[in-house]
Scaffold this active site. Sequence first.
Site, PDB file in Angstrom:
ATOM      1  CD  GLU A  94      -3.176   0.303   2.238  1.00 47.18           C
ATOM      2  OE1 GLU A  94      -3.215  -0.842   2.743  1.00 47.18           O
ATOM      3  OE2 GLU A  94      -3.826   1.258   2.676  1.00 47.18           O
ATOM      4  N   GLY A 107      -5.929   3.938  10.566  1.00 44.54           N
ATOM      5  CA  GLY A 107      -6.430   3.598  11.885  1.00 44.54           C
ATOM      6  C   GLY A 107      -5.598   2.511  12.554  1.00 44.54           C
ATOM      7  N   GLY A 108      -5.210   1.497  11.746  1.00 42.89           N
ATOM      8  CA  GLY A 108      -4.483   0.371  12.313  1.00 42.89           C
ATOM      9  C   GLY A 108      -2.983   0.433  12.110  1.00 42.89           C
ATOM     10  CB  SER A 109      -0.786  -0.048   9.735  1.00 46.32           C
ATOM     11  OG  SER A 109      -1.489   0.142   8.531  1.00 46.32           O
ATOM     12  CD  GLN A 112       0.617   2.149   5.364  1.00 47.46           C
ATOM     13  OE1 GLN A 112      -0.066   3.073   4.962  1.00 47.46           O
ATOM     14  NE2 GLN A 112       0.116   1.133   6.032  1.00 47.46           N
TER      15      GLN A 112
END
Length: 483
Positions: A223, A253-255, A257
Amino acid sequence: MKKGIHCETSRKTSYIYQQLRHGPWQTRMRKISNHGSLRVAKVVYPLGLCVGLFIYVAYIKWHRAPATQAFSITGVAPGARWSQQAHSPPGTAAHGHKVFYGIMFDAGSTGTRVHIFQFAQPPRETPTLTHETFKALKPGLSAYADDVEKSAQGIQELLDVAKQDIPFDFWKATPLVLKATAGLRLLPGEKAQKLLQKVKEVFKASPFLVGDDCVSIMNGTDEGVSAWITINFLTGSLKTPGGSSVGMLDLGGGSTQIAFLPRVEGTLQASPPGYLTALRMFNRTYKLYSYSYLGLGLMSARLAILGGVEGQPAKDGKELVSPCLSPSFKGEWEHAEVTYRISGQKAVANLHELCATRVSEVLQNRVHRTEEVKHVDFYAFSYYYDLAASVGLIDAEKGGSLVVGDFEIAAKYVCRTLETQPQSSPFACMDLTYVTLLLQEFGFPRGKVLKLTRKIDNVETSWALGAIFHYIDSLNRQKSPAS
Ligand SMILES: *[C@@H]1O[C@H](CO)[C@@H](O)[C@H](O)[C@H]1NC(C)=O
Ligand SMILES: *[C@@H]1O[C@H](CO)[C@@H](O)[C@H](O)[C@H]1NC(C)=O
């Protein structure tokens, strides 16, 4: 040089673009109201005009020069201008630009979106994006985990949008790809595979170009790499070999980058395993620094700061207490389908300092720091954008630039005023403190300028563009492995 012919304005009136996920590039809302017959008249007139114009131009083309392409679009400036109709006097249209399309399905946690991209490529030059159409459907694929057949219906509907958007002659050469993100990643493996298999069947039955790798689940690194391609494609950095490129920061929300192209040998050597990705594009190989930190997205970070465990209710329904919340605050917070009781902590000292100490504990030894990020221009998206906009550091619509230290100033101010006034957004102090420290952990100094934007050249900066573009590039390479 905007002489393209677009029949899009009329067609667009018939779509309702829905708001999807909460990310910044998903928050665009386009609703076009239905005014019955008035609307029909509005649609028919420009449609007729477009068709007429098109027939005329096609007539001219066929009589002046043998066209190598079924359709051809001319000199549209870099970046899509998809809300502007660019009419030109028929006959002035030049030719020789190769036109191609790509269809990317983004299967996210709350919905599925189709992006239909149109590119134009002048001879011996890199392609530019000339048009984008997208349409969204709710709910996401993962909602059909127990009724796979039903998922096909929605996919088919979005495929019909692509068929309307892409001229018939191009269907066979237009790649069709679906990439699933967070939602499917969370489903048990076998349920996810069944869903993807169903999608693949529907795709195979479509008239588009469908490879064996047409459906897949993307991990965070993919991603990040695709988002990096998108912004560098849109900023024109991929055109000039050896030219400078821009970096990408995303906070979901979760990760979270980070991706950039290192130019310093030391950065490559100091990178831990898994942080470098080789990427082939335009006949060049890039060695990207790209990493996705699972658990350090904003919502997962909140839970960690509160002392909770992902996916588990608090022990004995205990209240989670945090110095990052207003001392008088008591409430409930839902995350990953678990509801937590949360409250502020009776403050004995400066709230911001206490909160920063707690956040530092959570971030300790989690993030790999690179010196080189100081010297690369970075774009930041998603919650970086939303947080900056929520406290007025940037314009909520247009975005803007800030320095990393602005997040810290805002955090200090918000945490201080939390003590005196109950807030409608109880997490503001926690979130801003978290973002400040996260950026510092990456190696960004206080004075580092970041660009926050949702669009470049009027195009949404979603990973979908980079992903389909990379896919098309690899197809071309397979066709002509010599080059
Ligand atoms: C992510 O997926 C790609 C393939 O799509 C793979 O090459 C890579 O190793 C994966 N990365 C991680 C961190 O799992
Ligand atoms: C790709 O790169 C190789 C070597 O750098 C070069 O010989 C070849 O002409 C290039 N092909 C294209 C299509 O640019």
